[in-house]
Design a protein around this motif. Structure first.
Motif, PDB file in Angstrom:
ATOM      1  N   GLU A 146       0.706   2.444 -12.201  1.00 43.75           N
ATOM      2  CA  GLU A 146       1.669   3.550 -12.187  1.00 43.75           C
ATOM      3  C   GLU A 146       0.985   4.872 -12.507  1.00 43.75           C
ATOM      4  O   GLU A 146       1.272   5.898 -11.884  1.00 43.75           O
ATOM      5  CB  GLU A 146       2.791   3.272 -13.181  1.00 43.75           C
ATOM      6  N   ALA A 147       0.053   4.849 -13.451  1.00 41.02           N
ATOM      7  CA  ALA A 147      -0.659   6.073 -13.829  1.00 41.02           C
ATOM      8  C   ALA A 147      -1.501   6.593 -12.672  1.00 41.02           C
ATOM      9  O   ALA A 147      -1.598   7.805 -12.454  1.00 41.02           O
ATOM     10  CB  ALA A 147      -1.536   5.816 -15.049  1.00 41.02           C
ATOM     11  N   GLU A 148      -2.117   5.682 -11.921  1.00 39.19           N
ATOM     12  CA  GLU A 148      -2.971   6.101 -10.795  1.00 39.19           C
ATOM     13  C   GLU A 148      -2.152   6.673  -9.649  1.00 39.19           C
ATOM     14  O   GLU A 148      -2.597   7.581  -8.948  1.00 39.19           O
ATOM     15  CB  GLU A 148      -3.794   4.908 -10.298  1.00 39.19           C
ATOM     16  N   LEU A 149      -0.951   6.160  -9.427  1.00 38.49           N
ATOM     17  CA  LEU A 149      -0.130   6.606  -8.301  1.00 38.49           C
ATOM     18  C   LEU A 149       0.618   7.900  -8.592  1.00 38.49           C
ATOM     19  O   LEU A 149       0.926   8.660  -7.678  1.00 38.49           O
ATOM     20  CB  LEU A 149       0.868   5.509  -7.920  1.00 38.49           C
ATOM     21  N   GLY A 150       0.932   8.150  -9.850  1.00 38.99           N
ATOM     22  CA  GLY A 150       1.632   9.391 -10.190  1.00 38.99           C
ATOM     23  C   GLY A 150       3.121   9.183 -10.378  1.00 38.99           C
ATOM     24  O   GLY A 150       3.796   8.583  -9.535  1.00 38.99           O
ATOM     25  N   CYS A 151       3.623   9.689 -11.468  1.00 40.25           N
ATOM     26  CA  CYS A 151       5.029   9.470 -11.845  1.00 40.25           C
ATOM     27  C   CYS A 151       6.002  10.095 -10.854  1.00 40.25           C
ATOM     28  O   CYS A 151       7.063   9.535 -10.566  1.00 40.25           O
ATOM     29  CB  CYS A 151       5.281  10.031 -13.238  1.00 40.25           C
ATOM     30  N   ARG A 152       5.666  11.284 -10.321  1.00 33.62           N
ATOM     31  CA  ARG A 152       6.611  11.974  -9.437  1.00 33.62           C
ATOM     32  C   ARG A 152       6.904  11.145  -8.193  1.00 33.62           C
ATOM     33  O   ARG A 152       8.070  10.971  -7.800  1.00 33.62           O
ATOM     34  CB  ARG A 152       6.051  13.342  -9.040  1.00 33.62           C
ATOM     35  N   THR A 153       5.866  10.594  -7.588  1.00 36.00           N
ATOM     36  CA  THR A 153       6.040   9.766  -6.392  1.00 36.00           C
ATOM     37  C   THR A 153       6.888   8.544  -6.718  1.00 36.00           C
ATOM     38  O   THR A 153       7.833   8.202  -5.987  1.00 36.00           O
ATOM     39  CB  THR A 153       4.675   9.315  -5.849  1.00 36.00           C
ATOM     40  N   LEU A 154       6.583   7.870  -7.806  1.00 37.34           N
ATOM     41  CA  LEU A 154       7.276   6.637  -8.145  1.00 37.34           C
ATOM     42  C   LEU A 154       8.728   6.895  -8.536  1.00 37.34           C
ATOM     43  O   LEU A 154       9.623   6.107  -8.204  1.00 37.34           O
ATOM     44  CB  LEU A 154       6.531   5.924  -9.268  1.00 37.34           C
ATOM     45  N   THR A 155       8.977   7.996  -9.228  1.00 30.89           N
ATOM     46  CA  THR A 155      10.354   8.338  -9.591  1.00 30.89           C
ATOM     47  C   THR A 155      11.205   8.535  -8.345  1.00 30.89           C
ATOM     48  O   THR A 155      12.350   8.053  -8.260  1.00 30.89           O
ATOM     49  CB  THR A 155      10.378   9.612 -10.451  1.00 30.89           C
ATOM     50  N   SER A 156      10.652   9.231  -7.335  1.00 29.77           N
ATOM     51  CA  SER A 156      11.412   9.464  -6.102  1.00 29.77           C
ATOM     52  C   SER A 156      11.685   8.147  -5.374  1.00 29.77           C
ATOM     53  O   SER A 156      12.769   7.970  -4.804  1.00 29.77           O
ATOM     54  CB  SER A 156      10.655  10.425  -5.189  1.00 29.77           C
ATOM     55  N   GLY A 189       0.823  -1.201   0.000  1.00 22.84           N
ATOM     56  CA  GLY A 189       0.000   0.000   0.000  1.00 22.84           C
ATOM     57  C   GLY A 189       0.859   1.253   0.000  1.00 22.84           C
ATOM     58  O   GLY A 189       1.683   1.445   0.904  1.00 22.84           O
ATOM     59  N   LEU A 190       0.678   2.096  -1.017  1.00 20.68           N
ATOM     60  CA  LEU A 190       1.510   3.298  -1.141  1.00 20.68           C
ATOM     61  C   LEU A 190       0.693   4.569  -0.953  1.00 20.68           C
ATOM     62  O   LEU A 190       0.881   5.555  -1.664  1.00 20.68           O
ATOM     63  CB  LEU A 190       2.214   3.301  -2.498  1.00 20.68           C
ATOM     64  N   GLY A 191      -0.202   4.541   0.019  1.00 20.28           N
ATOM     65  CA  GLY A 191      -0.836   5.772   0.455  1.00 20.28           C
ATOM     66  C   GLY A 191       0.107   6.527   1.384  1.00 20.28           C
ATOM     67  O   GLY A 191       1.322   6.281   1.407  1.00 20.28           O
ATOM     68  N   ARG A 192      -0.456   7.435   2.188  1.00 20.85           N
ATOM     69  CA  ARG A 192       0.400   8.253   3.069  1.00 20.85           C
ATOM     70  C   ARG A 192       1.227   7.394   4.012  1.00 20.85           C
ATOM     71  O   ARG A 192       2.430   7.604   4.183  1.00 20.85           O
ATOM     72  CB  ARG A 192      -0.464   9.215   3.875  1.00 20.85           C
ATOM     73  N   SER A 193       0.569   6.426   4.657  1.00 17.39           N
ATOM     74  CA  SER A 193       1.284   5.585   5.629  1.00 17.39           C
ATOM     75  C   SER A 193       2.346   4.751   4.956  1.00 17.39           C
ATOM     76  O   SER A 193       3.480   4.633   5.452  1.00 17.39           O
ATOM     77  CB  SER A 193       0.282   4.681   6.360  1.00 17.39           C
ATOM     78  N   GLY A 194       2.007   4.143   3.812  1.00 24.44           N
ATOM     79  CA  GLY A 194       2.968   3.316   3.111  1.00 24.44           C
ATOM     80  C   GLY A 194       4.184   4.094   2.661  1.00 24.44           C
ATOM     81  O   GLY A 194       5.334   3.645   2.818  1.00 24.44           O
ATOM     82  N   LEU A 195       3.959   5.284   2.096  1.00 26.38           N
ATOM     83  CA  LEU A 195       5.080   6.118   1.651  1.00 26.38           C
ATOM     84  C   LEU A 195       5.977   6.512   2.825  1.00 26.38           C
ATOM     85  O   LEU A 195       7.209   6.508   2.709  1.00 26.38           O
ATOM     86  CB  LEU A 195       4.558   7.364   0.947  1.00 26.38           C
ATOM     87  N   ALA A 196       5.357   6.855   3.948  1.00 24.09           N
ATOM     88  CA  ALA A 196       6.158   7.239   5.116  1.00 24.09           C
ATOM     89  C   ALA A 196       7.035   6.082   5.584  1.00 24.09           C
ATOM     90  O   ALA A 196       8.201   6.270   5.948  1.00 24.09           O
ATOM     91  CB  ALA A 196       5.245   7.713   6.245  1.00 24.09           C
ATOM     92  N   MET A 197       6.476   4.857   5.577  1.00 30.87           N
ATOM     93  CA  MET A 197       7.256   3.694   6.000  1.00 30.87           C
ATOM     94  C   MET A 197       8.389   3.414   5.023  1.00 30.87           C
ATOM     95  O   MET A 197       9.516   3.108   5.439  1.00 30.87           O
ATOM     96  CB  MET A 197       6.345   2.473   6.147  1.00 30.87           C
ATOM     97  N   VAL A 198       8.107   3.497   3.720  1.00 30.72           N
ATOM     98  CA  VAL A 198       9.146   3.269   2.714  1.00 30.72           C
ATOM     99  C   VAL A 198      10.285   4.259   2.890  1.00 30.72           C
ATOM    100  O   VAL A 198      11.472   3.885   2.892  1.00 30.72           O
ATOM    101  CB  VAL A 198       8.552   3.371   1.295  1.00 30.72           C
TER     102      VAL A 198
END
Length: 477
Positions: free
Chosen positions: A41-51, A14-23
């Motif tokens: 990938e399109a739903e999550l957004g390229c900027r987030t995934l690139t980082s 899960g790559l919502g707020r909590s998932g991103l913070a843990m990653v």
């Protein structure tokens, strides 16, 4: 309680707020991270995934495969991910530890944790506690289910700080060692029955907040809620009760329209009910719950009083948007279940035009009937749950079904007369038409603002409508 993560292979689901913070935290601690999400990938957004890729994170998008998880040292799940999904069942059978974000963060958080849960009022109580502690000169951090992952606070919290965490039933499902020094249970009513199979299962998840407390800890409990009061006999923590309906031997209660704090060292007046700046009797309970935490921490009456008097309220919770031609508009988009919608209706004496609807969470809408019949002039239905709500409220008030929030607001404007109140109190989740309840509330406010902009050109008003007696008779605008 700190756990070793450097060099460990960790899967984050899960790559919502909590998932991103843990990653992000794991990458800073040099873990090997694989992150998965059902979204593309399109739903999550390229900027987030690139980082994330720049941090060395291996991504698996559009699905969760068991093979990606079975080689992990442990698995971290975001709150929105059901524990029943097949990859997690297989991982559990293989003996791989599965932790939620609250549990994971608590292994690293310094400071003293105050956990707040319950069906309704959690965010208001969390923020009231934060305001009271800050007014008393304490260093306080807010996080959890209010939209700030606890993991994102780890590097900012000092040993003597307070962390006030709103904790949902989803987050409590995955705790193991999580131990709040003070745990607050606001109330219990049916909610999230689309995820929890039964009300009993939901209550069991909620009461887990007391699981690891000891006699050195505190449990703040609503004495007016029979289910919550019963928890007093299950927890090892010292109970502090609050009640709007009866006087207590110890705790916070209402007497002669004043809030009283009674403690072993004496009784003190906190404030008159009329000094509370928030609408509704439920907010009296929220204030008392926060005051009970203040008592446990040792905050004096004056800082508590000042914090409550100056409390501005919270967006999307009985938030007054504006008045147009004598009609008030209120945004209570956070009323995502039947009980919270009832509390919103109870905050007004009548002359209501109410917008209900959204995604059904397995709720019984019939308890709304008496209040709708007593206080509501017209019901506007929006979203997937409209047919079920219409059947439950048949005959209680006229009803109209609409297709969008814009249509709902404009229709309410046509119906309303000076002295009326237009109230968004959906009694449902938002995910059928909106990203979340915040998005729904913002769209409501934007549509109301459009009415303000058109105030010089009043919209044509419809004639009074006949009452609808079944879903087939619900008028569509």
């Amino acid at each position: 309680m700190d756990m070793e993560v450097e060099g460990k292979k960790v899967a984050v689901i899960g790559l919502g707020r909590s998932g991103l913070a843990m990653v992000q935290f794991l990458c800073r601690r040099r873990a090997q991270v694989i992150a998965t999400d059902q979204k593309s990938e399109a739903e999550l957004g390229c900027r987030t995934l690139t980082s994330l890729r720049m941090l060395g994170v291996h991504l698996e998008l559009g699905h969760h495969t068991p093979e990606s998880l079975l080689g992990s040292d442990f698995i971290l799940v975001s709150p929105g991910v059901p524990l029943s999904i097949e990859p997690l069942r297989r991982a559990r059978a293989a003996g791989i530890p599965i932790l939620g974000e609250v549990e994971f963060a608590s292994r690293f958080l310094p400071g003293r944790i105050i956990g707040v849960t319950g069906s309704n009022g959690k965010t208001t109580v969390t923020r009231l506690i934060g305001a009271i502690l800050a007014q008393a000169g304490q260093c306080v951090h807010l996080g959890g289910n209010i939209g700030i992952p606890l993991t994102s606070l780890i590097d900012r919290v000092g040993e003597n700080d307070f962390v006030v965490a709103e904790v949902s039933s989803f987050q409590l499902e995955t705790i193991d060692q999580f131990r709040p020094h003070i745990a607050v249970m606001t109330n219990i009513s049916p909610d999230h029955l689309d995820r929890h199979a039964t009300l009993g299962e939901y209550i069991h998840a909620k009461r887990r907040i007391f699981l690891n407390q000891t006699a050195a800890d505190w449990a703040v409990l609503n004495a007016d809620d029979p289910i919550v009061l019963e928890m007093m006999y299950e927890t090892r923590a010292h109970p502090i009760l609050f009640s709007r309906r009866r006087e207590l031997d110890e705790g916070v209660f209402v007497r002669d329209d004043e809030i009283i704090c009674r403690w072993p060292d004496g009784e003190r007046r906190l404030m008159a009910r009329t000094e509370i700046p928030l609408l509704g009797e439920h907010n009296v309970e929220n204030v008392m719950a926060a005051a009970a935490v203040g008592l446990a921490v040792g905050v004096a009456m004056e800082p508590m009083r000042e914090a409550i008097r100056s409390f501005p309220g919270i967006e999307h919770r009985l938030e007054r948007v504006t008045r147009i031609n004598g009609v008030d508009y209120y945004n209570d988009s956070k009323a995502t279940n039947v009980d919270s919608a009832m509390r919103a209706l109870e905050a007004f004496p009548g002359d209501l035009i109410v917008i209900f609807g959204g995604r059904d969470k397995g709720s019984d809408f019939r308890p709304l009937r008496p209040l709708v019949a007593e206080r509501v002039k017209h019901v506007i239905l929006l979203g997937e749950a409209s047919p079920r709500i219409a059947r439950a409220l048949r005959g209680a008030a006229p009803m109209t079904q609409v297709a969008s929030m814009a249509e709902a607001v404009r229709y309410a404007h046509r119906l309303a007369r000076a002295g009326d109140t237009v109230l968004l109190a959906p009694a449902c989740a938002s995910f059928d038409l909106f990203d979340n309840y915040e998005h729904r509330g913002r769209v409501f406010k934007e549509e109301v603002q459009k009415l303000v902009d058109l105030a010089d050109e009043p919209l044509q008003r419809d004639a009074p409508m006949e009452e609808a007696n079944s879903m087939n008779e619900v008028k569509r605008s």
